[in-house]
Motif scaffolding. Structure first.
Motif, PDB file in Angstrom:
ATOM      1  N   ASP A  64       0.586   7.574  -6.013  1.00 53.64           N
ATOM      2  CA  ASP A  64      -0.932   7.882  -6.261  1.00 53.64           C
ATOM      3  C   ASP A  64      -0.737   8.732  -5.252  1.00 53.64           C
ATOM      4  O   ASP A  64      -2.292   9.919  -5.269  1.00 53.64           O
TER       5      ASP A  64
ATOM      6  N   TRP B 132       1.751   2.026  -3.691  1.00 55.92           N
ATOM      7  CA  TRP B 132       0.583   2.840  -4.668  1.00 55.92           C
ATOM      8  C   TRP B 132       1.220   3.749  -3.886  1.00 55.92           C
ATOM      9  O   TRP B 132       0.433   4.930  -4.697  1.00 55.92           O
TER      10      TRP B 132
ATOM     11  N   TYR C 209       0.709  -1.121  -0.075  1.00 54.18           N
ATOM     12  CA  TYR C 209      -0.434   0.215   0.077  1.00 54.18           C
ATOM     13  C   TYR C 209       0.713   1.360  -0.226  1.00 54.18           C
ATOM     14  O   TYR C 209       0.724   1.941  -0.983  1.00 54.18           O
TER      15      TYR C 209
END
Length: 335
Positions: A61, A57, A54
């Motif tokens: 992002d 990510w 995560y």
């Protein structure tokens, strides 16, 4: 204190309304800290890879919230949100057409404790925003702090929420020349401290940033008043000048979020708790104020448009207040 328990034979639809509204209250009050705790906790378990993946990510992002977010229409259109709408109930009231050939900055008043009306009307698709204003896509602003919480940031972006700083709020207006509506709870966190039932204090007298943004991008201004927004929670008395209000304002200045000491009813009883009261909310969308694009407005031009906006908001309130249970002798108080 006598506790007023809910009856045993409550219809299923009302139980569903309470359940969905409970999830919403939990999301606003506790989900972000829980997500942060979960992210850190997993790092020290056999599931550490979840947090690591995560984090990768998240890094790639990171700018998405400031670039229009990532609304998931399927989730916004779930029928479960109808239960939250019907809990109060919440109704969106249209007074004029909004031409999708333009962009809009919609000022939402008052903030209330948890902006229930704003979320129900402009984040999910349950009160008919898309049908009443075809061709418009709404973006609701939220404190940037919440977009720094792992997992939680993705959750709130699903509903079209974006950070409330200038960069993020301006992005939809810059990228698209039409069809975007940026919804701003103008009073913000400080106004939540004035959210007492029966009061109509609007923190607007010195709030000109959203006016300037509208002028810079040529976005039309739309005043929105949500009748009943302050009625769904009680709040401990905190008049300006008291030690409690002083403490709340200092904490708000440090943390960026306000901490109103609110209460209402419970899940299985009506005497105390953090569930909102079942009181109607009518969110009235006013007529648009045309704004010509002006990248460098003067102070005089800014002040004139700001005054025009306050006049239109006041007129909107005066025209509709008696329809929604407000005494004719009550007027808006601009703070």
């Amino acid at each position: 204190m006598k506790i007023d328990f809910a009856p045993w034979h409550v219809p299923l639809n009302r139980r569903l309304q309470t359940a969905v509204t409970l999830v919403w209250v939990f999301s606003f009050l506790a989900l972000a800290p829980l997500c942060i705790f979960l992210f850190l906790y997993l790092l020290f378990t056999r599931y550490w890879l979840i947090s690591v993946l995560y984090a990768i990510w998240w890094f790639t992002d990171y700018d998405t919230p400031w670039r229009g977010g990532r609304r998931v229409p399927f989730l916004c259109d779930l029928k479960l949100w109808d239960h939250m709408r019907d809990y109060f109930p919440v109704k969106l009231v249209k007074t004029a057409d909004l031409d999708p050939k333009h962009n809009y900055v919609m000022g939402f008043h008052p903030h209330g404790v948890l902006v229930a009306g704003a979320f129900t009307n402009f984040c999910v698709y349950t009160t008919g925003f898309r049908q009443l204003f075809p061709g418009l896509t709404s973006y609701m602003l939220m404190l940037p702090l919440w977009f720094r919480a792992p997992f939680f940031r993705d959750y709130i972006m699903c509903g079209g929420l974006i950070p409330s700083d200038k960069e993020s709020a301006s992005y939809p207006l810059q990228v698209c020349r039409s069809g975007k509506a940026v919804v701003i709870a103008v009073g913000g966190a400080p106004e939540a401290l004035d959210a007492h039932p029966g009061t109509f204090n609007v923190l607007l007298a010195k709030k000109k940033g959203f006016i300037k943004m509208a002028m810079e991008h040529g976005a039309h201004l739309v005043p929105v008043f949500s009748f009943g927004e302050n009625e769904v929670f009680d709040q401990v008395d905190n008049p300006r000048g008291t030690w409690l209000r002083w403490t709340q304002e200092r904490l708000q200045g440090i943390m960026g979020i306000s901490l109103p000491l609110f209460h209402a009813r419970g899940i299985f009883q009506y005497s105390f708790g953090l569930m909102p009261y079942r009181k109607p909310i009518h969110t009235v969308v006013g007529r648009p104020i045309p704004v010509q694009k002006n990248p460098r407005p003067t102070s005089e031009e800014l002040d004139a448009l700001h005054q025009h906006y306050m006049d239109e908001l006041s007129n909107l309130f005066e025209k509709h207040k008696t329809d929604y249970g407000v005494d004719k002798n009550v007027h808006l108080n601009f703070v």
